[in-house]
Scaffold this motif. Structure first.
Motif, mmCIF file in Angstrom:
data_model
loop_
_atom_site.group_PDB
_atom_site.id
_atom_site.type_symbol
_atom_site.label_atom_id
_atom_site.label_comp_id
_atom_site.label_asym_id
_atom_site.label_seq_id
_atom_site.Cartn_x
_atom_site.Cartn_y
_atom_site.Cartn_z
ATOM 1 N N ALA A 45 37.254 44.403 39.055
ATOM 2 C CA ALA A 45 36.891 45.127 40.190
ATOM 3 C C ALA A 45 37.772 45.625 41.243
ATOM 4 C CB ALA A 45 35.224 44.702 40.450
ATOM 5 N N VAL A 46 37.414 46.871 41.684
ATOM 6 C CA VAL A 46 38.307 47.235 42.958
ATOM 7 C C VAL A 46 37.243 47.574 43.950
ATOM 8 C CG1 VAL A 46 40.149 48.664 43.943
ATOM 9 C CG2 VAL A 46 40.353 47.897 41.571
ATOM 10 N N MET A 47 37.393 46.747 45.132
ATOM 11 C CA MET A 47 36.355 47.129 46.319
ATOM 12 C C MET A 47 37.153 48.009 47.359
ATOM 13 S SD MET A 47 33.436 46.396 45.218
ATOM 14 C CE MET A 47 33.933 46.867 43.608
ATOM 15 N N ARG A 48 36.669 49.165 47.813
ATOM 16 C CA ARG A 48 37.261 49.617 48.936
ATOM 17 C C ARG A 48 36.188 49.876 50.130
ATOM 18 N NH1 ARG A 48 38.354 55.781 46.982
ATOM 19 N NH2 ARG A 48 39.645 55.696 49.190
ATOM 20 N N GLU A 49 36.798 50.217 51.399
ATOM 21 C CA GLU A 49 35.913 50.478 52.697
ATOM 22 C C GLU A 49 34.944 49.314 52.738
ATOM 23 O OE1 GLU A 49 36.221 55.282 52.083
ATOM 24 O OE2 GLU A 49 34.966 54.089 50.843
ATOM 25 N N GLU A 50 33.801 49.536 52.760
ATOM 26 C CA GLU A 50 32.762 48.581 52.896
ATOM 27 C C GLU A 50 32.118 48.099 51.702
ATOM 28 O OE1 GLU A 50 30.266 48.872 56.679
ATOM 29 O OE2 GLU A 50 31.611 50.637 57.293
ATOM 30 N N ALA A 51 32.336 48.337 50.423
ATOM 31 C CA ALA A 51 31.804 47.987 49.383
ATOM 32 C C ALA A 51 31.467 46.621 49.086
ATOM 33 C CB ALA A 51 32.610 48.662 48.057
ATOM 34 N N THR A 52 30.605 46.305 48.467
ATOM 35 C CA THR A 52 30.357 44.854 48.001
ATOM 36 C C THR A 52 30.147 44.610 46.452
ATOM 37 O OG1 THR A 52 29.164 44.310 50.216
ATOM 38 C CG2 THR A 52 28.875 42.720 48.636
ATOM 39 N N ALA A 53 30.979 43.620 45.941
ATOM 40 C CA ALA A 53 30.608 43.292 44.530
ATOM 41 C C ALA A 53 30.349 41.820 44.300
ATOM 42 C CB ALA A 53 31.886 43.878 43.724
ATOM 43 N N ILE A 54 29.100 41.766 43.482
ATOM 44 C CA ILE A 54 28.954 40.264 42.825
ATOM 45 C C ILE A 54 29.182 40.231 41.485
ATOM 46 C CG2 ILE A 54 27.000 38.645 42.633
ATOM 47 C CD1 ILE A 54 28.020 39.117 45.586
ATOM 48 N N ILE A 55 30.255 39.909 41.017
ATOM 49 C CA ILE A 55 30.510 39.561 39.613
ATOM 50 C C ILE A 55 30.198 38.283 39.102
ATOM 51 C CG2 ILE A 55 32.554 39.931 38.195
ATOM 52 C CD1 ILE A 55 32.275 42.292 40.008
ATOM 53 N N ASN A 56 29.329 38.208 38.133
ATOM 54 C CA ASN A 56 28.884 37.168 37.406
ATOM 55 C C ASN A 56 29.374 37.156 35.995
ATOM 56 O OD1 ASN A 56 26.996 36.558 39.677
ATOM 57 N ND2 ASN A 56 25.918 38.016 39.109
ATOM 58 N N GLY A 57 30.097 35.980 35.637
ATOM 59 C CA GLY A 57 30.208 35.847 34.146
ATOM 60 C C GLY A 57 29.489 34.380 33.708
ATOM 61 N N ILE A 58 28.597 34.534 32.675
ATOM 62 C CA ILE A 58 28.008 33.505 32.285
ATOM 63 C C ILE A 58 28.122 33.071 30.735
ATOM 64 C CG2 ILE A 58 25.567 32.390 31.975
ATOM 65 C CD1 ILE A 58 24.567 34.740 34.212
ATOM 66 N N THR A 59 28.758 32.181 30.577
ATOM 67 C CA THR A 59 28.687 31.483 29.091
ATOM 68 C C THR A 59 27.953 30.458 28.818
ATOM 69 O OG1 THR A 59 31.186 32.357 29.124
ATOM 70 C CG2 THR A 59 30.636 30.481 27.383
ATOM 71 N N LYS A 60 26.974 30.468 28.020
ATOM 72 C CA LYS A 60 25.934 29.557 27.719
ATOM 73 C C LYS A 60 25.868 29.125 26.162
ATOM 74 C CE LYS A 60 22.022 27.190 28.426
ATOM 75 N NZ LYS A 60 22.113 26.331 27.471
#
Length: 435
Positions: free
Chosen positions: A318-333
């Motif tokens: 993911a690329v975040m510009r300006e005031e953007a917010t990213a929550i990136i979750n990877g879940i391996t169960k």
């Protein structure tokens, strides 16, 4: 200030709408039951994201769509997304389908490709067996709401041992902010079959400019030895909240490949999950996103291993510009008994502004000893030394940064197997980066 979900449905309204569309009684009953659940269930708890603060009230109402006789009758901005090869093409507008075509060859092989509302009437037994079998109506308030109100949608059925060589493609768009935009995609691949499905999810006109919601659910059922490739590119307006839940259930030696391009301009909740039930089943997920302005993105990729010798691979960039917010979750169960399972995941966020935020959360939940699993995560800004090096070769700073961004995204983009999808994703990436 929290914006609460204003429920746009009750049991009586769901039943009345279903009967007005001539849906089978079993589907009317499902919608009615789901409508009742909406009142009792809570919103899903999303990792580090307060979706209860998003505008979830602009759900719209069902509006029948006017069919067209050929793709040439579609508006110019939508025709840009229509593939040249139309061995299988479906177009939905707002609440319903407006155009579909499927080659005679695929029909002769027993392949079904139509909107889900039509399939529920004409192929009732198959749809009843699998609808809501992977994403249950009672998971949370949003899943119940979708089950009560989904419209249009897509249905793909590939019989045993049938291989669909050319991708089946769909364009799901909305140009009316007052129309409910809640497509449900159901893909059933019988044993040893193969299919590639590609869709573009778009808002244009008033639907892209005022508060609206896209609420989509995808269910993939892959029987033993089946292979399903699923590619989806989302490009919706700044005022549109995109809620997209995708699930795949895999039997022995089945495989699913996810390619997701979340290139919206508005808040996005994207959750893609593979449930590896069968021995030797496998999943490969690639997610790419660019956030800008004050966007809030929650991008979750999951793999749940139940079968022995299962394999999952997940890559998110993911690329975040300006005031953007990213929550990136990877879940391996990896569940108890899933011996010889392997799960690998990578999450990377590149921030282009000191005000942008990225949070990469790799999560491994292992209940079995005889497995392998790994993860990698990074969050950082553009390397100034790389920019300086390119500038020393005569490249302008803005072009140097753009080249670095393309290089950052290339490991995902370059592995997309469909040329048209890769080119389209590239065009949308350029639009997002130049905006």
């Amino acid at each position: 200030m929290s914006i609460q979900l204003s429920t746009p449905v009750n049991r009586q309204a769901a039943e009345a709408l279903s009967r007005s569309k001539g849906e089978p009684e079993w589907l009317t009953a499902k919608r009615a039951e789901a409508a009742e659940l909406v009142e009792t269930l809570e919103l899903p708890k999303v990792e580090k994201t307060r979706i209860d603060r998003w505008n979830l009230s602009a759900y719209g109402q069902y509006k029948p769509a006017q069919p067209v006789s050929s793709a040439a009758e579609l508006s110019q901005d939508i025709q840009a997304f229509v593939p040249e090869s139309q061995s299988g093409l479906l177009v939905t507008r707002g609440s319903g389908a407006v155009f579909s075509t499927l080659s005679d060859e695929l029909k002769a092989q027993g392949v079904i490709f139509t909107d889900l509302e039509t399939a529920a009437r004409e192929h009732s037994a198959i749809v009843q067996q699998y609808l809501h079998s992977v994403v249950a109506s009672n998971e949370d308030k949003l899943s119940a709401l979708h089950s009560a109100l989904w419209n249009g949608g897509v249905f793909v059925y590939v019989p045993k041992n049938v291989e669909v060589d050319l991708p089946l493609q769909a364009v799901l768009y909305n140009d009316d902010a007052d129309a409910t935009f809640a497509p449900h995609v159901l893909i059933v691949a019988e044993s040893n079959s193969r299919v590639t499905y590609v869709d573009n999810v778009i808002t244009t006109g008033s639907a892209a400019q005022v508060a609206a919601i896209h609420h989509g659910v995808v269910e993939v059922v892959a029987k033993a030895g089946a292979k399903v490739s699923f590619a989806s590119i989302h490009s919706m307006g700044e005022e549109v909240v995109d809620i997209s839940i995708r699930r795949a259930a895999l039997d022995n030696d089945a495989r699913v490949e996810w390619i997701i391009g979340d290139l919206n301009d508005g808040n996005t909740l994207s959750d893609t999950k593979s449930v590896l039930n069968g021995r030797g089943s496998s999943s490969d997920s690639k997610v790419i996103s660019i956030g800008s302005k004050k966007q809030k993105l929650s991008l979750t990729t999951q793999a749940v291993h139940w079968g022995k010798s299962t394999d999952s691979q997940m890559i998110t960039r993911a690329v975040m510009r300006e005031e953007a917010t990213a929550i990136i979750n990877g879940i391996t169960k990896i569940e108890k008994g899933a011996t010889k399972a392997n799960g690998e995941q990578t999450e990377k966020v590149l921030m282009l502004s000191p005000k942008s935020r990225g949070d990469a959360n790799p999560i491994l939940l292992i209940d079995e000893d005889d497995v392998t699993a790994g993860h990698a995560a990074s969050v950082g800004q553009v390397n100034p030394e790389q920019v300086y090096y390119l500038m020393s070769r005569g490249i302008a700073k803005i072009d140097a940064e753009r080249l670095i961004i393309y290089g950052f995204l290339a490991p995902v983009v370059s592995e997309i197997p469909i040329d048209a999808v890769r080119e389209q994703l590239q065009r949308l990436l350029e639009r997002k980066l130049e905006a």
